[in-house]
Design an enzyme around this catalytic site. Structure first.
Site, PDB file in Angstrom:
ATOM      1  NE  ARG A 158      -3.474   0.328   0.245  1.00  0.00           N
ATOM      2  CZ  ARG A 158      -4.414   0.972   1.000  1.00  0.00           C
ATOM      3  NH1 ARG A 158      -5.034   0.387   2.100  1.00  0.00           N
ATOM      4  NH2 ARG A 158      -4.718   2.546   1.001  1.00  0.00           N
ATOM      5  NE  ARG A 164       0.830   1.530  -4.146  1.00  0.00           N
ATOM      6  CZ  ARG A 164      -0.376   0.890  -4.501  1.00  0.00           C
ATOM      7  NH1 ARG A 164      -0.248  -0.027  -5.381  1.00  0.00           N
ATOM      8  NH2 ARG A 164      -1.394   1.191  -3.905  1.00  0.00           N
TER       9      ARG A 164
END
Length: 325
Positions: A158, A164
């Site tokens: 997430r 990320r």
């Protein structure tokens, strides 16, 4: 020629999420509208949505279809903003009463992208070693990749794009899957290691397109938005959204699509898969682009006849069980 529309005298307030990608998209819309209506003022109003705040739980477990849109919609309904810019894939297919999808802009490449850790730069998706850990928060990507590459491991990831990528670079994952469009828009195309072909991963409904939502009766704003409408993209996305709506799937179910338009003919491919990737139903339909929504509905019925409904029912039951724990 763009339609000539008289600009409103009021200041137009544009709602946006605060994420970097959301703002890049919103500022692009603001810039385009400003260019067409130089005498008008366009202000960007930012807000955090539930999906931005809850970062430690898998999206599917939160269970709200309007995770990234609800607060923006409340802003319009309360007359605090006049329109909202969304990644169309985040916008539920059933909108709150009083709001409509006012415009769909030209689509970026809707495909998924493989982004790898430095140690795998000589690999492609199909040559990653058994047990390689792939990060994705999308059930759609997960189901399709499990179907084609059962030897790979998958782990939820997430956070915004930069978060990320940082988790990948720090070694928490061997590779992650992101949208090509998001990487392009943020000027990070160099991180795209492989564009995943549609045969392996059909993209999300609306992926790569921007959806601009506004109040249903606001003709001034609706007329204003016509300069941003891209009809072929809109037709493709209406077909995809009709498929999703008919299958009653939220954005967090493994439904993938692909659409093309040649001449006046639209071709829509749709896919429904089980979470373990072992069951996958896929079919295609072609017909007049002007009947886009009807094509989506017809393809949904074809997929249902092939077992899609049973697959989705099991997924919804599984998600509900997880939400209780």
């Amino acid at each position: 020629m763009s339609p000539i529309v008289s600009a409103p005298t009021r200041t137009v307030r544009i709602g946006s999420r605060k994420s970097q990608l959301a703002l890049v998209q919103t500022y692009w819309v603001q810039e385009q509208l400003q260019k067409h209506y130089p005498d008008c003022t366009f202000e960007v109003h930012t807000m955090s949505t539930q999906g931005d705040k809850i970062l430690d739980v898998a999206l599917a477990k939160i269970g709200d279809k309007g995770l990234f849109t609800k607060e923006l919609e409340v802003g319009m309904l309360q007359n605090e903003t006049d329109l909202a810019v969304h990644s169309l894939k985040d916008l539920p297919t059933n909108l709150p009463e009083g709001l409509i999808l006012g415009c769909v802009s030209e689509r970026e490449n809707p495909a998924d992208a493989l982004v790898v850790h430095e140690k795998h730069k000589d690999k492609q998706l199909e040559t990653l070693p058994a047990g390689a850990v792939i990060g994705t928060s999308s059930l759609r990507r997960l189901a399709q990749l499990r179907h084609h590459y059962p030897h790979l491991e998958f782990k939820d990831i997430r956070g915004n794009l930069n978060t990320r990528l940082a988790k990948l670079d720090e070694g928490g994952y061997d590779a992650i899957i992101l949208a090509v469009a998001g990487l392009h828009r943020l000027g990070m195309s160099d991180r795209i290691h492989q564009v995943i072909p549609a045969e392996i991963s059909l993209h999300a409904v609306g992926q790569g397109a921007l959806g601009i939502e506004c109040r249903a009766g606001d003709t001034e704003i609706l007329n204003l938005l016509k300069v941003l409408e891209h009809t072929p993209t809109a037709q493709r996305c209406y077909a995809e959204r009709a498929l999703l709506r008919t299958l009653e799937g939220g954005c967090q179910v493994p439904i993938g699509v692909n659409t093309t338009i040649e001449g006046d003919q639209l071709t829509l491919t749709g896919m429904v898969a089980s979470l373990d990737g072992k069951q996958l139903v896929k079919d295609t339909i072609t017909g007049p682009a002007e009947n886009a929504e009807q094509l989506g509905i017809e393809l949904a019925h074809k997929l249902r006849e092939q077992g899609a409904q049973e697959i989705l029912a099991e997924i919804f039951a599984q998600i509900q069980r997880e939400q209780k724990h």
